[in-house]
Design a protein around this motif. Sequence first.
Motif, PDB file in Angstrom:
ATOM      1  N   LEU A 195     -73.844  -3.228  -1.449  1.00  0.00           N
ATOM      2  CA  LEU A 195     -72.833  -4.200  -1.019  1.00  0.00           C
ATOM      3  C   LEU A 195     -73.312  -5.592  -1.389  1.00  0.00           C
ATOM      4  O   LEU A 195     -74.437  -5.973  -1.062  1.00  0.00           O
ATOM      5  CB  LEU A 195     -72.611  -4.111   0.494  1.00  0.00           C
ATOM      6  N   VAL A 196     -72.451  -6.353  -2.069  1.00  0.00           N
ATOM      7  CA  VAL A 196     -72.709  -7.764  -2.360  1.00  0.00           C
ATOM      8  C   VAL A 196     -71.620  -8.572  -1.672  1.00  0.00           C
ATOM      9  O   VAL A 196     -70.531  -8.761  -2.212  1.00  0.00           O
ATOM     10  CB  VAL A 196     -72.711  -8.050  -3.869  1.00  0.00           C
TER      11      VAL A 196
ATOM     12  N   LEU B  15     -75.692 -12.392  -8.668  1.00  0.00           N
ATOM     13  CA  LEU B  15     -75.920 -11.401  -7.627  1.00  0.00           C
ATOM     14  C   LEU B  15     -75.288 -10.055  -7.983  1.00  0.00           C
ATOM     15  O   LEU B  15     -75.901  -8.997  -7.774  1.00  0.00           O
ATOM     16  CB  LEU B  15     -75.356 -11.908  -6.294  1.00  0.00           C
ATOM     17  N   VAL B  16     -74.080 -10.081  -8.527  1.00  0.00           N
ATOM     18  CA  VAL B  16     -73.428  -8.809  -8.877  1.00  0.00           C
ATOM     19  C   VAL B  16     -74.145  -8.159 -10.052  1.00  0.00           C
ATOM     20  O   VAL B  16     -74.326  -6.933 -10.089  1.00  0.00           O
ATOM     21  CB  VAL B  16     -71.938  -9.016  -9.181  1.00  0.00           C
ATOM     22  N   ASN B  17     -74.584  -8.961 -11.017  1.00  0.00           N
ATOM     23  CA  ASN B  17     -75.370  -8.398 -12.117  1.00  0.00           C
ATOM     24  C   ASN B  17     -76.630  -7.729 -11.603  1.00  0.00           C
ATOM     25  O   ASN B  17     -77.003  -6.636 -12.039  1.00  0.00           O
ATOM     26  CB  ASN B  17     -75.736  -9.506 -13.112  1.00  0.00           C
ATOM     27  N   SER B  18     -77.306  -8.385 -10.669  1.00  0.00           N
ATOM     28  CA  SER B  18     -78.509  -7.810 -10.069  1.00  0.00           C
ATOM     29  C   SER B  18     -78.187  -6.500  -9.361  1.00  0.00           C
ATOM     30  O   SER B  18     -78.910  -5.504  -9.504  1.00  0.00           O
ATOM     31  CB  SER B  18     -79.111  -8.810  -9.089  1.00  0.00           C
ATOM     32  N   ALA B  19     -77.087  -6.483  -8.611  1.00  0.00           N
ATOM     33  CA  ALA B  19     -76.693  -5.273  -7.892  1.00  0.00           C
ATOM     34  C   ALA B  19     -76.395  -4.127  -8.856  1.00  0.00           C
ATOM     35  O   ALA B  19     -76.761  -2.971  -8.603  1.00  0.00           O
ATOM     36  CB  ALA B  19     -75.475  -5.564  -7.020  1.00  0.00           C
ATOM     37  N   LEU B  20     -75.753  -4.437  -9.965  1.00  0.00           N
ATOM     38  CA  LEU B  20     -75.424  -3.401 -10.943  1.00  0.00           C
ATOM     39  C   LEU B  20     -76.679  -2.819 -11.589  1.00  0.00           C
ATOM     40  O   LEU B  20     -76.716  -1.641 -11.938  1.00  0.00           O
ATOM     41  CB  LEU B  20     -74.476  -3.962 -12.002  1.00  0.00           C
TER      42      LEU B  20
ATOM     43  N   TYR C 299     -68.252  -5.571  -4.423  1.00  0.00           N
ATOM     44  CA  TYR C 299     -68.344  -7.025  -4.429  1.00  0.00           C
ATOM     45  C   TYR C 299     -67.282  -7.570  -3.485  1.00  0.00           C
ATOM     46  O   TYR C 299     -66.102  -7.217  -3.585  1.00  0.00           O
ATOM     47  CB  TYR C 299     -68.115  -7.559  -5.846  1.00  0.00           C
ATOM     48  N   ALA C 300     -67.709  -8.420  -2.553  1.00  0.00           N
ATOM     49  CA  ALA C 300     -66.781  -8.964  -1.563  1.00  0.00           C
ATOM     50  C   ALA C 300     -67.039 -10.444  -1.367  1.00  0.00           C
ATOM     51  O   ALA C 300     -68.178 -10.917  -1.478  1.00  0.00           O
ATOM     52  CB  ALA C 300     -66.937  -8.230  -0.225  1.00  0.00           C
ATOM     53  N   THR C 301     -65.960 -11.179  -1.084  1.00  0.00           N
ATOM     54  CA  THR C 301     -66.072 -12.584  -0.694  1.00  0.00           C
ATOM     55  C   THR C 301     -65.076 -12.849   0.430  1.00  0.00           C
ATOM     56  O   THR C 301     -64.017 -12.213   0.485  1.00  0.00           O
ATOM     57  CB  THR C 301     -65.743 -13.559  -1.847  1.00  0.00           C
TER      58      THR C 301
END
Length: 454
Positions: A333-334, A369-374, A385-387
């Motif tokens: 989860l990001v 952050l999403v690149n890191s999570a992937l 991915y959530a905001t």
Amino acid sequence: MRVDPARLAAYEAVRAVRVDGAYTNLVLPSILRRHGLSGRDAGFVTELVSGSVRGQGLYDAVLTASIDRPLRKVEAAVVDALRLGVHQLLAMRVPPHAALSTTVDLVRSISGPGAAGFANAVLRRVAQHDLDAWITQVADDADPTRRLATATSHPIWVVNELRQSLGGAAEEELEALLRADNEPPRVTLVARPGRVTRDELGGEPTPWSPYGATLAGGDPAAVPAVAEGRAGVQDEGSQLVAHAAATASLDGAPGAAGPDRTWLDLCAGPGGKSALLAGLADAAGARLVAVEKQVHRARLVARNLDGAAGVAGVLAADGVRPPFRPASFDRVLVDAPCTGLGALRRRPEARWRRRPDDLLQLVLLQRALVNSALDLVRPGGVVLYATCSPVVAETAEVVSSLLAQRDDVSLGDLTPVLEPLGMTRVEGSLPGTVQLWPHRHGTDAMFMALLRRH
């Protein structure tokens, strides 16, 4: 002179918001405890503070029309008190004489008799008209965006961003959204799975989340499960983010979903979603790792997870450069740092604190952050991915950019996750994504996108 404790507490809160950069909902509990305020008095202070911060743009326009000098030349502390007085006069069921006299007493205590006389004259002018009449007067602008921004107390740039986020919806819906931002949210609780059931929370079950309940009023800390950490205060939209992260299907080898044992919350502070995820992980036979960059927020995460099953650990670490091997997790989860423009009901100060220039740095961080999570999720695993922002630059454009850069990622469909909950009109601007809205769903304006690693 003795100042009314409720007004003094409210003044201390709005001053902390202005001077210290505090958040209204976080600073209020300690101030209320210090002044010994609870029950109806605490509710009065909460509405007085939140309402005056929400209405700051409109109230400043009213004050400007009632003062014979630029508002910026008035002592900031006096302006804080005047905004509290205007909110009582125009938007609360406080008798005008009480609103006026208590505000003048407050100003006298913080700035002396001269300022008190000035405040008395200004508030008497304000009291000559009701809220609708003042809106008609101060929002009289040929530019419809300026008029709407003043009437609903939003910065113009925020109005423009929300208009774009609605994707060409009618102006009536934009106005409905802006007005929903100004409605005080109901207190929503979340039952942490394995530790308490929703029925034990009392209140009314949330319409969408299977874990939530809303209270009609009162102090949530008076609920035993909340006081003991088995439940928490959490918007229904945030509960749905954790639900989606935990229940979205995984892709594995043909005919198999692959392992589902290790979950990661990459931006965990202050830990509300982590606490819900931990319970869901334990029920699924998995374990959750929670990561938060700031040490003091990591401590809050650890406190929220204290006593919870399903927790593998809490780390203070940078989510952009995390201390894990690639492909270590099945779900990530990001819940990324963002402008927070989807949570203006709960954090009214964000509309005045954020600036358009903030977007670039936030978007760069969100992409990183999403690149890191992937990289951290295994092939066949998922990243949610959530905001808590509907702003297109932080939502659809972040996702589209990542999809264009990476050939090992595809966009999943979140519809099968939310449809069984009875939700409608949740589609985001990208197929398969979700955009919740306060005026449609009664939640914060949460955005969600499901990314699958191949």
